[in-house]
Design an enzyme around this catalytic site. Structure first.
Site, PDB file in Angstrom:
ATOM      1  N   LYS A  86     -12.951 -90.466  17.379  1.00 39.18           N
ATOM      2  CA  LYS A  86     -11.887 -90.233  18.376  1.00 39.18           C
ATOM      3  C   LYS A  86     -11.045 -91.488  18.575  1.00 39.18           C
ATOM      4  CE  LYS A  86     -13.026 -90.685  22.840  1.00 39.18           C
ATOM      5  NZ  LYS A  86     -12.245 -91.598  23.682  1.00 39.18           N
ATOM      6  N   ASN A  87     -11.701 -92.637  18.718  1.00 40.45           N
ATOM      7  CA  ASN A  87     -10.959 -93.844  19.084  1.00 40.45           C
ATOM      8  C   ASN A  87     -10.187 -94.455  17.912  1.00 40.45           C
ATOM      9  OD1 ASN A  87     -11.711 -93.489  21.689  1.00 40.45           O
ATOM     10  ND2 ASN A  87     -13.342 -95.026  21.673  1.00 40.45           N
TER      11      ASN A  87
ATOM     12  N   ARG B 245      -8.438-100.759  34.264  1.00 37.33           N
ATOM     13  CA  ARG B 245      -8.093-100.879  32.835  1.00 37.33           C
ATOM     14  C   ARG B 245      -6.696-101.486  32.707  1.00 37.33           C
ATOM     15  NH1 ARG B 245     -10.827 -96.318  29.861  1.00 37.33           N
ATOM     16  NH2 ARG B 245     -10.019 -97.264  27.971  1.00 37.33           N
TER      17      ARG B 245
ATOM     18  N   ARG C 229     -14.117 -84.308  26.173  1.00 38.02           N
ATOM     19  CA  ARG C 229     -13.012 -85.178  25.736  1.00 38.02           C
ATOM     20  C   ARG C 229     -13.351 -85.905  24.441  1.00 38.02           C
ATOM     21  NH1 ARG C 229     -10.447 -88.389  30.759  1.00 38.02           N
ATOM     22  NH2 ARG C 229      -9.372 -89.287  28.987  1.00 38.02           N
TER      23      ARG C 229
ATOM     24  N   CYS D 112      -9.124 -95.102  36.191  1.00 39.78           N
ATOM     25  CA  CYS D 112     -10.118 -94.643  35.227  1.00 39.78           C
ATOM     26  C   CYS D 112     -11.506 -94.739  35.833  1.00 39.78           C
ATOM     27  CB  CYS D 112     -10.019 -95.504  33.981  1.00 39.78           C
ATOM     28  SG  CYS D 112     -11.234 -95.072  32.785  1.00 39.78           S
TER      29      CYS D 112
ATOM     30  N   ASP E 261     -19.589 -98.455  24.870  1.00 46.58           N
ATOM     31  CA  ASP E 261     -19.588 -96.985  24.818  1.00 46.58           C
ATOM     32  C   ASP E 261     -20.979 -96.412  24.530  1.00 46.58           C
ATOM     33  OD1 ASP E 261     -16.919 -97.102  25.329  1.00 46.58           O
ATOM     34  OD2 ASP E 261     -16.267 -96.590  23.307  1.00 46.58           O
TER      35      ASP E 261
HETATM   36  C1  EPZ Z   1     -11.178 -98.802  23.966  1.00 48.49           C
HETATM   37  O1  EPZ Z   1     -10.582 -98.891  25.236  1.00 48.49           O
HETATM   38  C2  EPZ Z   1     -11.848 -97.448  23.903  1.00 48.49           C
HETATM   39  N1  EPZ Z   1     -10.837 -96.426  24.114  1.00 48.49           N
HETATM   40  C3  EPZ Z   1     -12.924 -97.346  24.949  1.00 48.49           C
HETATM   41  O2  EPZ Z   1     -13.580 -96.116  24.697  1.00 48.49           O
HETATM   42  C4  EPZ Z   1     -13.928 -98.476  24.774  1.00 48.49           C
HETATM   43  O3  EPZ Z   1     -14.855 -98.443  25.823  1.00 48.49           O
HETATM   44  C5  EPZ Z   1     -13.210 -99.823  24.759  1.00 48.49           C
HETATM   45  O4  EPZ Z   1     -12.149 -99.819  23.764  1.00 48.49           O
HETATM   46  C6  EPZ Z   1     -14.120-100.990  24.450  1.00 48.49           C
HETATM   47  O5  EPZ Z   1     -14.692-100.833  23.185  1.00 48.49           O
HETATM   48  C7  EPZ Z   1     -10.079 -96.033  23.116  1.00 48.49           C
HETATM   49  O6  EPZ Z   1     -10.188 -96.518  21.997  1.00 48.49           O
HETATM   50  C8  EPZ Z   1      -9.103 -94.955  23.378  1.00 48.49           C
HETATM   51  P1  EPZ Z   1     -10.231-102.776  25.649  1.00 48.49           P
HETATM   52  P2  EPZ Z   1      -9.538-100.045  25.533  1.00 48.49           P
HETATM   53  O7  EPZ Z   1      -8.774-103.021  25.753  1.00 48.49           O
HETATM   54  O8  EPZ Z   1      -8.795-100.343  24.290  1.00 48.49           O
HETATM   55  C9  EPZ Z   1      -9.846-105.704  29.438  1.00 48.49           C
HETATM   56  C10 EPZ Z   1     -14.781 -94.156  25.263  1.00 48.49           C
HETATM   57  O9  EPZ Z   1     -15.754 -93.819  25.969  1.00 48.49           O
HETATM   58  N2  EPZ Z   1      -8.390-105.630  29.204  1.00 48.49           N
HETATM   59  O10 EPZ Z   1     -10.947-103.227  24.429  1.00 48.49           O
HETATM   60  O11 EPZ Z   1      -8.744 -99.627  26.712  1.00 48.49           O
HETATM   61  C11 EPZ Z   1     -10.442-104.382  29.879  1.00 48.49           C
HETATM   62  O12 EPZ Z   1     -10.317-104.204  31.277  1.00 48.49           O
HETATM   63  C12 EPZ Z   1     -13.908 -95.258  25.733  1.00 48.49           C
HETATM   64  O13 EPZ Z   1     -14.483 -93.626  24.188  1.00 48.49           O
HETATM   65  C13 EPZ Z   1      -7.537-106.446  29.925  1.00 48.49           C
HETATM   66  O14 EPZ Z   1      -7.950-107.200  30.809  1.00 48.49           O
HETATM   67  O15 EPZ Z   1     -10.512-101.237  25.899  1.00 48.49           O
HETATM   68  C14 EPZ Z   1     -11.864-104.522  29.420  1.00 48.49           C
HETATM   69  O16 EPZ Z   1     -12.595-105.269  30.341  1.00 48.49           O
HETATM   70  C15 EPZ Z   1     -13.710 -95.452  27.143  1.00 48.49           C
HETATM   71  N3  EPZ Z   1      -6.198-106.397  29.648  1.00 48.49           N
HETATM   72  C16 EPZ Z   1     -11.741-105.316  28.128  1.00 48.49           C
HETATM   73  O17 EPZ Z   1     -10.463-105.942  28.195  1.00 48.49           O
HETATM   74  C17 EPZ Z   1      -5.666-105.596  28.681  1.00 48.49           C
HETATM   75  O18 EPZ Z   1      -4.453-105.616  28.479  1.00 48.49           O
HETATM   76  C18 EPZ Z   1     -11.820-104.511  26.841  1.00 48.49           C
HETATM   77  O19 EPZ Z   1     -10.942-103.395  26.922  1.00 48.49           O
HETATM   78  C19 EPZ Z   1      -6.549-104.772  27.944  1.00 48.49           C
HETATM   79  C20 EPZ Z   1      -7.896-104.808  28.223  1.00 48.49           C
END
Ligand code: EPZ
Length: 430
Positions: A22-23, A122, A397, A117, A305
């Site tokens: 999915k991701n 996020r 989802r 979320c 995850d």
């Molecule tokens: C992706 O989310 C996945 N979603 C998430 O999958 C997954 O948990 C996550 O990566 C971590 O592996 C999709 O791919 C659609 P990040 P993403 O940006 O990209 C902080 C699932 O269950 N951050 O890597 O949104 C953030 O708050 C899910 O399938 C900032 O501070 O995650 C977090 O603490 C839910 N500023 C960390 O970075 C930003 O601009 C990592 O988030 C972006 C992120």
């Protein structure tokens, strides 16, 4: 409202086939609109988030032809609008990938800011920082992110935190900027690599995906291609944990075992047998498992995850385990539900202290988010008696035919919509 009803206590045995990730599929669908030629995507998972995103790109004018359950043809030449409607995408956070895709193709994107979320705050500041670095003016007006520029110019970008979404989004936009972009401190997840491979198949010039420095040479146009999405490591990991929790013996097929190494290592550490072959893993848990500690980390560390599913396994293991969630602050919401099933878990800040119990007892519980929901299903599969899980819309989802695949492994689980159906299931299974 749909629910799962489960009669637990049956070890899962057999083989299960894993769907596409999915991701990876979410950004790849978004990136597919960046060419005016036809893109054929295979091995798409048939899950709600994917279907919502396909509707969203149709909403801005792209043509989407479904060839079969897992294959679509996307034609972005018919897009008339760079402004995505809130109604189309409010249900999925990954809508932010349309920002990178539209900005890269048209130098103009308007996408509603994703809402709150269940797993915590996020922010998308790193995405916006990257877009600004390559020359876009970015503003947030009336709840919508507006990114535009005359032309984008490659830049050297150092990410403040490791972010999957920001790395992918910047990679998409920068692959159409003039000159070179370097992303330092990039995310290394397999889905980042898959998106880079896909963009390269459309004509991009991206090197280094899978390491923490990604180098992109901008190109002026993309062409159509056929692409097969990588297998879903989190779906695979979820079945590995389901085998471990139920003391089962499951062969998980259509996986890339290398992507599962962090999960495999933890299962071996607590006493499972894990056999790897070219494209499958077999997990056998013949006896009660042992405690360990887990800390979630960006890839190749233990994935956030998989944290809820792993915690369910540890809640049944002998001894005290400590699980630290270092990516999202709100990912222990399933603990109260698990406590209702007899688990002994105390959460302090981002740490869960888990005293293993020999087994759970079935209860009426509710799914707080996607992975937590899957973890609660695993708990229900192990528990004595019946478990009813509400809010399974979250699970749908991200897991294709979850109940069907579990039934294929011998589980007694059914998707129901009324108390009457729950009673019927309980009478039938007895
Ligand atoms: C992706 O989310 C996945 N979603 C998430 O999958 C997954 O948990 C996550 O990566 C971590 O592996 C999709 O791919 C659609 P990040 P993403 O940006 O990209 C902080 C699932 O269950 N951050 O890597 O949104 C953030 O708050 C899910 O399938 C900032 O501070 O995650 C977090 O603490 C839910 N500023 C960390 O970075 C930003 O601009 C990592 O988030 C972006 C992120």
């Amino acid at each position: 409202m749909e629910q799962y009803v489960i009669k637990g206590g049956i070890p899962l045995v057999g083989e299960v086939e894993i769907a596409g990730a999915k991701n990876a599929a979410l950004p790849i669908i978004s990136a597919a609109i960046m060419t005016d030629e036809v893109v054929t995507l295979e091995n798409l998972p048939d899950v709600n988030d994917i279907n919502v995103l396909l509707e969203a790109i149709e909403g801005i004018g792209a043509r989407v032809d479904r060839i079969d359950r897992h294959t679509v043809k996307i034609n972005g030449s018919t897009i008339q609008d760079c402004s995505v409607e809130y109604e189309c995408i409010k249900k999925i956070r990954a809508s932010y990938y349309l920002l990178g895709a539209l900005l890269g193709k048209y130098n103009n994107a308007e996408v509603p800011l994703p809402g709150g979320c269940n797993i915590g705050s996020r922010p998308i500041d790193q995405h916006l920082k990257g877009f600004r670095a390559i020359g876009a003016q970015v503003s947030i007006e009336h709840g919508t992110i507006i990114a535009k520029c005359d032309h984008m110019v490659g830049a050297h970008i150092f990410m403040d935190i490791v972010s999957v979404g920001a790395t992918i989004n910047i990679m998409m936009a920068a692959s159409r900027a003039q000159g070179r972009t370097i992303i330092e401190n990039a995310a290394k997840e397999p889905h980042v690599v898959d998106v880079a491979n896909f963009l390269n198949s459309m004509g991009a010039d991206i090197k280094g995906a899978g390491t923490d420095v990604i180098r992109i040479k901008g190109v002026s146009s993309f062409h159509g291609c056929n692409y097969m999405i990588v297998p879903d490591m989190i779906e695979a990991g979820t079945y590995m944990m389901a085998a471990a929790a139920t003391k089962g013996d499951v062969i998980i097929k259509n996986v890339i075992p290398k992507h599962l190494e962090a999960i495999t290592a933890k299962l071996l550490e607590i006493g499972c047998e894990v056999e790897e072959s070219d494209d499958s893993v077999r997990v056998v848990a013949a006896k009660r498992l042992n405690r360990t500690h887990v800390k979630t980390q960006p890839y190749p560390g233990f994935p956030t995850d998989m944290q809820p599913q792993m915690s369910v396994v540890l809640a049944l293991a002998a001894g005290t385990s400590i699980v630290t969630e270092s990516i999202f602050e709100n990912r222990f919401k399933y603990v109260d539900e698990l406590t209702r099933m007899g688990a002994n878990i105390k959460v302090e800040g981002n740490t869960a202290i888990i005293d293993g119990v020999p087994n759970f007892t079935g209860a009426r519980i509710s799914s707080p988010d996607l992975r937590a929901g899957a973890a609660l299903v695993i708990a229900g599969l192990e528990a004595d008696g019946f478990t009813v899980i509400d809010d399974i819309v979250y699970i749908q989802r991200g897991y294709e035919d979850f109940e069907g695949k579990l039934r294929g492994l011998g589980a007694e689980i059914e998707r129901v919509t009324s108390e009457r159906e729950i009673d019927k299931f309980e009478l039938r299974i007895g």
